[in-house]
Enzyme design. Structure first.
Site, PDB file in Angstrom:
ATOM      1  N   SER A 146       0.870  -1.180   0.000  1.00  0.00           N
ATOM      2  CA  SER A 146       0.000   0.000   0.000  1.00  0.00           C
ATOM      3  C   SER A 146       0.905   1.228   0.000  1.00  0.00           C
ATOM      4  O   SER A 146       2.120   1.117   0.213  1.00  0.00           O
ATOM      5  CB  SER A 146      -0.838  -0.048   1.289  1.00  0.00           C
ATOM      6  OG  SER A 146      -1.295   1.220   1.671  1.00  0.00           O
ATOM      7  N   TYR A 159      -3.042  -1.159  10.101  1.00  0.00           N
ATOM      8  CA  TYR A 159      -2.949  -1.320   8.642  1.00  0.00           C
ATOM      9  C   TYR A 159      -1.581  -0.837   8.161  1.00  0.00           C
ATOM     10  O   TYR A 159      -0.907  -1.495   7.366  1.00  0.00           O
ATOM     11  CB  TYR A 159      -4.081  -0.527   7.985  1.00  0.00           C
ATOM     12  CG  TYR A 159      -4.207  -0.706   6.493  1.00  0.00           C
ATOM     13  CD1 TYR A 159      -5.007  -1.715   5.963  1.00  0.00           C
ATOM     14  CD2 TYR A 159      -3.541   0.136   5.609  1.00  0.00           C
ATOM     15  CE1 TYR A 159      -5.143  -1.874   4.587  1.00  0.00           C
ATOM     16  CE2 TYR A 159      -3.666  -0.012   4.235  1.00  0.00           C
ATOM     17  CZ  TYR A 159      -4.468  -1.015   3.731  1.00  0.00           C
ATOM     18  OH  TYR A 159      -4.594  -1.175   2.369  1.00  0.00           O
TER      19      TYR A 159
HETATM   20  P1  NDP Z   1     -11.908  -5.435  -0.786  1.00  0.00           P
HETATM   21  O1  NDP Z   1     -12.473  -5.184   0.561  1.00  0.00           O
HETATM   22  O2  NDP Z   1     -12.666  -4.990  -2.000  1.00  0.00           O
HETATM   23  O3  NDP Z   1     -11.602  -7.003  -0.969  1.00  0.00           O
HETATM   24  C1  NDP Z   1     -10.918  -7.701   0.028  1.00  0.00           C
HETATM   25  C2  NDP Z   1     -10.886  -9.159  -0.332  1.00  0.00           C
HETATM   26  O4  NDP Z   1     -10.202  -9.874   0.697  1.00  0.00           O
HETATM   27  C3  NDP Z   1     -12.266  -9.774  -0.437  1.00  0.00           C
HETATM   28  O5  NDP Z   1     -12.290 -10.731  -1.457  1.00  0.00           O
HETATM   29  C4  NDP Z   1     -12.442 -10.429   0.937  1.00  0.00           C
HETATM   30  O6  NDP Z   1     -13.386 -11.476   0.848  1.00  0.00           O
HETATM   31  C5  NDP Z   1     -11.027 -10.924   1.186  1.00  0.00           C
HETATM   32  N1  NDP Z   1     -10.669 -11.190   2.576  1.00  0.00           N
HETATM   33  C6  NDP Z   1     -10.678 -10.341   3.630  1.00  0.00           C
HETATM   34  N2  NDP Z   1     -10.246 -10.949   4.737  1.00  0.00           N
HETATM   35  C7  NDP Z   1      -9.952 -12.234   4.381  1.00  0.00           C
HETATM   36  C8  NDP Z   1      -9.447 -13.355   5.082  1.00  0.00           C
HETATM   37  N3  NDP Z   1      -9.163 -13.307   6.391  1.00  0.00           N
HETATM   38  N4  NDP Z   1      -9.265 -14.512   4.399  1.00  0.00           N
HETATM   39  C9  NDP Z   1      -9.544 -14.581   3.074  1.00  0.00           C
HETATM   40  N5  NDP Z   1     -10.004 -13.547   2.360  1.00  0.00           N
HETATM   41  C10 NDP Z   1     -10.213 -12.382   3.010  1.00  0.00           C
HETATM   42  O7  NDP Z   1     -10.440  -4.799  -0.763  1.00  0.00           O
HETATM   43  P2  NDP Z   1      -9.491  -4.232  -1.913  1.00  0.00           P
HETATM   44  O8  NDP Z   1      -9.701  -4.966  -3.175  1.00  0.00           O
HETATM   45  O9  NDP Z   1      -9.597  -2.761  -1.892  1.00  0.00           O
HETATM   46  O10 NDP Z   1      -8.071  -4.596  -1.292  1.00  0.00           O
HETATM   47  C11 NDP Z   1      -7.322  -5.732  -1.674  1.00  0.00           C
HETATM   48  C12 NDP Z   1      -5.906  -5.572  -1.135  1.00  0.00           C
HETATM   49  O11 NDP Z   1      -5.331  -4.399  -1.665  1.00  0.00           O
HETATM   50  C13 NDP Z   1      -5.825  -5.455   0.391  1.00  0.00           C
HETATM   51  O12 NDP Z   1      -4.677  -6.101   0.864  1.00  0.00           O
HETATM   52  C14 NDP Z   1      -5.723  -3.953   0.577  1.00  0.00           C
HETATM   53  O13 NDP Z   1      -5.106  -3.641   1.799  1.00  0.00           O
HETATM   54  C15 NDP Z   1      -4.853  -3.599  -0.605  1.00  0.00           C
HETATM   55  N6  NDP Z   1      -4.920  -2.195  -0.980  1.00  0.00           N
HETATM   56  C16 NDP Z   1      -6.099  -1.625  -1.345  1.00  0.00           C
HETATM   57  C17 NDP Z   1      -6.113  -0.308  -1.717  1.00  0.00           C
HETATM   58  C18 NDP Z   1      -7.344   0.387  -2.154  1.00  0.00           C
HETATM   59  O14 NDP Z   1      -7.296   1.611  -2.326  1.00  0.00           O
HETATM   60  N7  NDP Z   1      -8.465  -0.300  -2.354  1.00  0.00           N
HETATM   61  C19 NDP Z   1      -4.886   0.520  -1.693  1.00  0.00           C
HETATM   62  C20 NDP Z   1      -3.720  -0.199  -1.293  1.00  0.00           C
HETATM   63  C21 NDP Z   1      -3.752  -1.493  -0.948  1.00  0.00           C
HETATM   64  P3  NDP Z   1     -14.355 -11.899   2.104  1.00  0.00           P
HETATM   65  O15 NDP Z   1     -14.717 -10.643   2.822  1.00  0.00           O
HETATM   66  O16 NDP Z   1     -15.504 -12.581   1.413  1.00  0.00           O
HETATM   67  O17 NDP Z   1     -13.527 -12.839   2.923  1.00  0.00           O
END
Ligand code: NDP
Length: 255
Positions: A146, A159
């Protein structure tokens, strides 16, 4: 040129990939020929994402589990072994956000974010790498960092600590596993339009801050991370290791 980025015959596990960045990366790698394994904690969401990818003609299978649950991850890799599925590419993408001023933050919430966003990459990375090393064909690990891998913001201490840790975990992986032809790198996305940021996008002040501070003057889109992920998952990056690539519209480069 295309052979450099071709992922045919490779299997990629993308954690947290039923929506947002993870889903975009799963689809992007599948479009380059990879068989993709999609993951989340919800079986129904996994089934839906698999069906969506298969409907587009891609090779996909599902894996519903909590990536911070070591026993579940070990059991899942043992099942993949039994099914003859070999993970060549791992993207540690699953992540959560939790906002609270640090003086009010409870240990359980700190721990939950660290477990999901950092420890999971160790747990899943270790299981994947053990098998990559044993097979002797190398492999690719991409850990999703990130902007907070580099710079902090208030109210998101766990985070920020986890994402800083992701950058250095990738380097620790490179230090130990480069000799086995495993490349472990990070991607640091800027602010991307996903469910995770819904509250921020809907907050006019924050939205205006993103659009004025970022030299690109806009939010990023999940699909804009695909190119970097394909590069880091492909043989085009075979001598690139321990790096973090920020895909942020130039944000971290300016004052
Ligand atoms: P979303 O919330 O859209 O998606 C998160 C995904 O992770 C979902 O598929 C969720 O599915 C899954 N997830 C969460 N916890 C678990 C777990 N314990 N085990 C398995 N799956 C899990 O997030 P983003 O797409 O925005 O983010 C994806 C990654 O990118 C993250 O690591 C985030 O920190 C990083 N990121 C995002 C940014 C942004 O601006 N969006 C910027 C920088 C980094 P479910 O809830 O069904 O388990």
């Amino acid at each position: 040129m295309s052979a450099l980025f071709d992922l045919s015959g490779r299997t990629a596990l993308i954690t947290g990939s039923v929506r947002g960045i993870g889903y975009a990366l799963a689809e992007g790698l599948a479009a380059e020929g990879a068989t993709v394994i999609v993951n989340s904690r919800q079986q129904a969401a996994v089934d839906e994402a698999v069906a969506k990818l298969q409907a587009k003609g891609y090779q996909a299978r599902g894996l519903a589990l909590d990536v911070s649950d070591e026993a579940a991850v070990i059991a899942a890799f043992e099942q993949l072994d039994q099914d003859g599925v070999e993970v060549d590419i791992l993207i540690n993408n699953a992540g959560i956000q939790f906002r609270k001023p640090m003086v009010e933050l409870e240990l359980k919430d700190w721990q939950r974010v660290i477990d999901t966003n950092l420890t999971s990459a160790f747990i899943v990375g270790k299981e994947a790498a053990k098998r990559m090393i044993a097979r002797g064909r190398g492999g690719k690990i991409i850990n999703i960092g990130s902007l907070t891998s580099e710079a902090a913001r208030p109210t998101i201490a766990p985070y920020t600590a986890a994402k800083g840790g992701i950058k250095m975990l990738s380097r620790a992986m490179a230090a130990e596993w480069a000799q086995f032809n495993i490349q472990a790198n990070s991607i640091g996305p800027g602010y991307i339009l996903t469910d995770m940021n819904e509250a921020l996008v809907n907050n006019p002040e924050f939205d205006a801050w993103v659009k004025s501070s970022n030299p690109a003057k806009r939010w990023g889109r999940p699909e804009e991370l695909i190119g970097t992920a394909v590069y880091l998952a492909s043989s085009a990056s075979n001598y690139v290791n321990g790096q973090i690539v920020y895909v942020d519209g130039g944000w971290l480069s300016v004052l």
